[in-house]
Motif scaffolding. Structure first.
Motif, PDB file in Angstrom:
ATOM      1  N   ARG A   8       2.026 -37.216   0.505  1.00  0.00           N
ATOM      2  CA  ARG A   8       1.394 -37.808   1.682  1.00  0.00           C
ATOM      3  C   ARG A   8       0.787 -39.168   1.403  1.00  0.00           C
ATOM      4  O   ARG A   8       0.653 -39.995   2.298  1.00  0.00           O
ATOM      5  CB  ARG A   8       0.298 -36.862   2.193  1.00  0.00           C
TER       6      ARG A   8
ATOM      7  N   SER B 146     -12.561 -41.636   7.815  1.00  0.00           N
ATOM      8  CA  SER B 146     -12.337 -43.031   7.427  1.00  0.00           C
ATOM      9  C   SER B 146     -13.605 -43.636   6.837  1.00  0.00           C
ATOM     10  O   SER B 146     -13.570 -44.348   5.819  1.00  0.00           O
ATOM     11  CB  SER B 146     -11.889 -43.858   8.636  1.00  0.00           C
TER      12      SER B 146
ATOM     13  N   GLU C 119      -4.494 -36.768   6.800  1.00  0.00           N
ATOM     14  CA  GLU C 119      -3.604 -37.928   6.809  1.00  0.00           C
ATOM     15  C   GLU C 119      -4.437 -39.199   6.773  1.00  0.00           C
ATOM     16  O   GLU C 119      -5.534 -39.259   7.331  1.00  0.00           O
ATOM     17  CB  GLU C 119      -2.722 -37.918   8.065  1.00  0.00           C
ATOM     18  N   ILE C 120      -3.907 -40.213   6.109  1.00  0.00           N
ATOM     19  CA  ILE C 120      -4.590 -41.499   6.076  1.00  0.00           C
ATOM     20  C   ILE C 120      -3.635 -42.575   6.571  1.00  0.00           C
ATOM     21  O   ILE C 120      -2.426 -42.363   6.660  1.00  0.00           O
ATOM     22  CB  ILE C 120      -5.088 -41.865   4.661  1.00  0.00           C
ATOM     23  N   SER C 121      -4.188 -43.727   6.874  1.00  0.00           N
ATOM     24  CA  SER C 121      -3.399 -44.850   7.369  1.00  0.00           C
ATOM     25  C   SER C 121      -3.664 -46.075   6.501  1.00  0.00           C
ATOM     26  O   SER C 121      -4.573 -46.087   5.662  1.00  0.00           O
ATOM     27  CB  SER C 121      -3.779 -45.159   8.816  1.00  0.00           C
ATOM     28  N   ARG C 122      -2.886 -47.118   6.737  1.00  0.00           N
ATOM     29  CA  ARG C 122      -3.134 -48.372   6.026  1.00  0.00           C
ATOM     30  C   ARG C 122      -4.477 -48.970   6.419  1.00  0.00           C
ATOM     31  O   ARG C 122      -5.090 -49.707   5.640  1.00  0.00           O
ATOM     32  CB  ARG C 122      -1.989 -49.352   6.300  1.00  0.00           C
ATOM     33  N   ASN C 123      -4.940 -48.635   7.594  1.00  0.00           N
ATOM     34  CA  ASN C 123      -6.257 -49.116   7.992  1.00  0.00           C
ATOM     35  C   ASN C 123      -7.353 -48.509   7.120  1.00  0.00           C
ATOM     36  O   ASN C 123      -8.346 -49.171   6.799  1.00  0.00           O
ATOM     37  CB  ASN C 123      -6.526 -48.782   9.462  1.00  0.00           C
ATOM     38  N   ASP C 124      -7.172 -47.248   6.711  1.00  0.00           N
ATOM     39  CA  ASP C 124      -8.129 -46.625   5.792  1.00  0.00           C
ATOM     40  C   ASP C 124      -8.125 -47.348   4.445  1.00  0.00           C
ATOM     41  O   ASP C 124      -9.182 -47.560   3.838  1.00  0.00           O
ATOM     42  CB  ASP C 124      -7.788 -45.149   5.580  1.00  0.00           C
TER      43      ASP C 124
END
Length: 480
Positions: free
Chosen positions: A309, A362, A409-414
């Motif tokens: 992930r 976040s 789940e993480i994002s590029r914003n994190d």
């Protein structure tokens, strides 16, 4: 061969001073998983087909053990019958050859979903070959012909898991064979070396690396299988919950006690010896240090092959600049992360209140990166502005959270927010961010600018606002 009172033969794989080591440790309590997303394969090798090994054919007990343990996992932890397969060599030998075991192993492991557990059980011959200091341990399939090609080693099992890009939660391996403790260690360490993206790998071995796994026909099963299954049935196991610590402790005590009743006479040495067997439990858990071995690999890396992930984070790791001299994460930082991710730590408190998600998640990740940077400065972490150091630290933070809150789940914003908080600490201590500016630009997808001392990096103080957390207790302060 004795065992001191109160000491478990359990080891976890950890990193110590940059090296992979086995550490004596109390096993985890319970593995929780989704039975519907889980699969099990169980093999009983009660037939040897090769002319030069046919005389080693085991009794039908091996086949019975394979079917019995498979049935017990269905009954106790709720594995669906269609997700459980048992293979007995005397009934269908092609499924129990080297190629057959590999094929069915890969098929089942590939079917396990995100919250599932993959269980691999083997009962049959085990061998220890080689010379002192260079031993190799492995399992004997039905067509074993004394060649390496037909020998199932621990390295091969971890490479199989790596090959299918296993994406389940846990792997449980149960080995009822001679010298299985040695193979258990190889598999546990291989999990780290292959950087398998799993919450934990756990290996039950019926005996140590230098002992035989014993069968007493009066039991109708091997000693290990009998006590493993009986303690599994008596345990607090329930659908989706496997109390591995309880099972290991009781199985270990029973096997030690029962096997100590067996004496054998060595006529050459004219001595009586105990035929004692000591089950072992070796495991690797996804911890704050789970990623380090990937960067300690001797192989030259040109891109990021790590699945999972969080694999997109490694897109920002510059493998072209990687050297063996790169500094590991400070021990003080790892200790703080382990405290934060403990069962009584800050992350557990948030998770207990079902708050570890969305903006709070976040914010928690960003706050932890802020703390990581502070610890780095206090401990004089080398290369603190190296983007690779930041990426390694961020993945350690993700692992810490993952110990408490699975499957988030993480994002590029994190990632961007974490970098902003990390650099804010550097700025407060008058440390120029250097190449971290380029990393930030790459993450946000904008061209680099020269405006301001910190380029595209925000210069205002970062602030974290955690809403309404009654009885909030911060993580313990690390003594520096």
């Amino acid at each position: 061969m004795g065992q001191s009172e109160g000491t478990l033969r359990s080891h976890r794989v950890i990193h110590k001073h940059g090296e992979i080591v086995l550490d004596a440790h109390t096993p985890p309590e319970i593995l929780e998983f989704s039975p519907e997303q889980s699969y099990m394969v169980s093999y009983g090798i009660d037939l040897q087909t090769s002319p030069n090994y046919r005389h080693k054919t085991l009794t039908k007990i091996a086949g019975f053990d394979a079917e019995h343990i498979a049935a017990m996992f269905q009954k106790t932890v709720g594995l669906p019958s269609q997700n459980v397969q048992s293979f007995v060599a005397s009934r269908k030998v092609e499924d129990c050859t080297f190629d057959g075991i590999k094929r069915t192993f890969l098929f089942a492991a590939n079917k396990v979903d995100t919250n599932g557990i993959f269980i691999f059980h083997f009962t049959g011959h085990g061998l220890k070959v080689g010379k002192a200091g260079k031993y190799q341990w492995g399992l004997v399939p039905a067509d074993f012909d004394r060649t390496e090609e037909k020998f199932i080693t621990g390295e091969k099992i971890t490479s199989w898991l790596h090959g299918v890009r296993f994406h389940g939660r846990y792997v449980l391996i149960i080995l009822d064979s001679c010298y299985s403790g040695g193979m258990a260690e190889v598999i546990a360490i291989g999990t780290v070396e292959h950087e398998l993206p799993i919450g934990g790998l756990y290996v039950f071995a019926s005996c140590t690396a230098n002992e035989a796994s014993l069968v007493v026909t009066a039991l109708g099963q091997s000693i290990f299988n009998y006590f493993f299954c009986s303690n599994l049935f008596k345990s607090y196991a329930q659908p989706g919950k496997l109390p591995v610590k309880e099972i290991y402790e009781n199985c270990d005590a029973c096997c030690m006690a029962f096997s100590s009743l067996l004496l054998s006479y060595d006529s050459r040495e004219d001595v009586l010896t105990w035929r004692m067997m000591q089950p072992e439990f070796k495991y690797y858990q996804l911890t704050t240090a789970f990623v380090q071995s990937y960067f300690d690999s001797e192989e030259e890396q040109t891109d990021s092959p790590a699945p999972g992930r969080f694999s997109f984070v490694l897109e920002y790791y510059d493998f072209s600049r990687h050297t063996k001299k790169i500094q590991p994460i400070e021990d003080k930082c790892l200790s703080w992360l382990q405290t934060a991710a403990s069962s009584e730590g800050a992350l557990a408190e948030l998770e207990k209140r079902e708050l570890l998600n969305g903006p709070i998640l976040s914010a928690a990740l960003a706050s932890m990166m802020y703390s990581v940077a502070s610890i780095f400065i206090a401990c004089d972490q080398e290369n603190i502005t190296d983007p690779n150091i930041f990426i390694i630290a961020f993945i350690h933070v993700l692992a810490a959270v993952d110990n408490i809150h699975r499957d988030f789940e993480i994002s590029r914003n994190d990632l961007k927010l974490g970098l902003e908080y990390y650099v804010d600490v550097l700025r407060k201590h008058k440390i120029p961010p250097g190449r971290l500016n380029k990393l930030y630009t790459k993450i946000v997808g904008e061209e680099a600018t020269d405006s301001g001392k910190y380029g595209a990096m925000p210069t205002e103080d970062v602030v974290i606002d955690i809403p309404e957390l009654p009885m909030w207790q911060p993580a313990a302060v690390v003594e520096l």
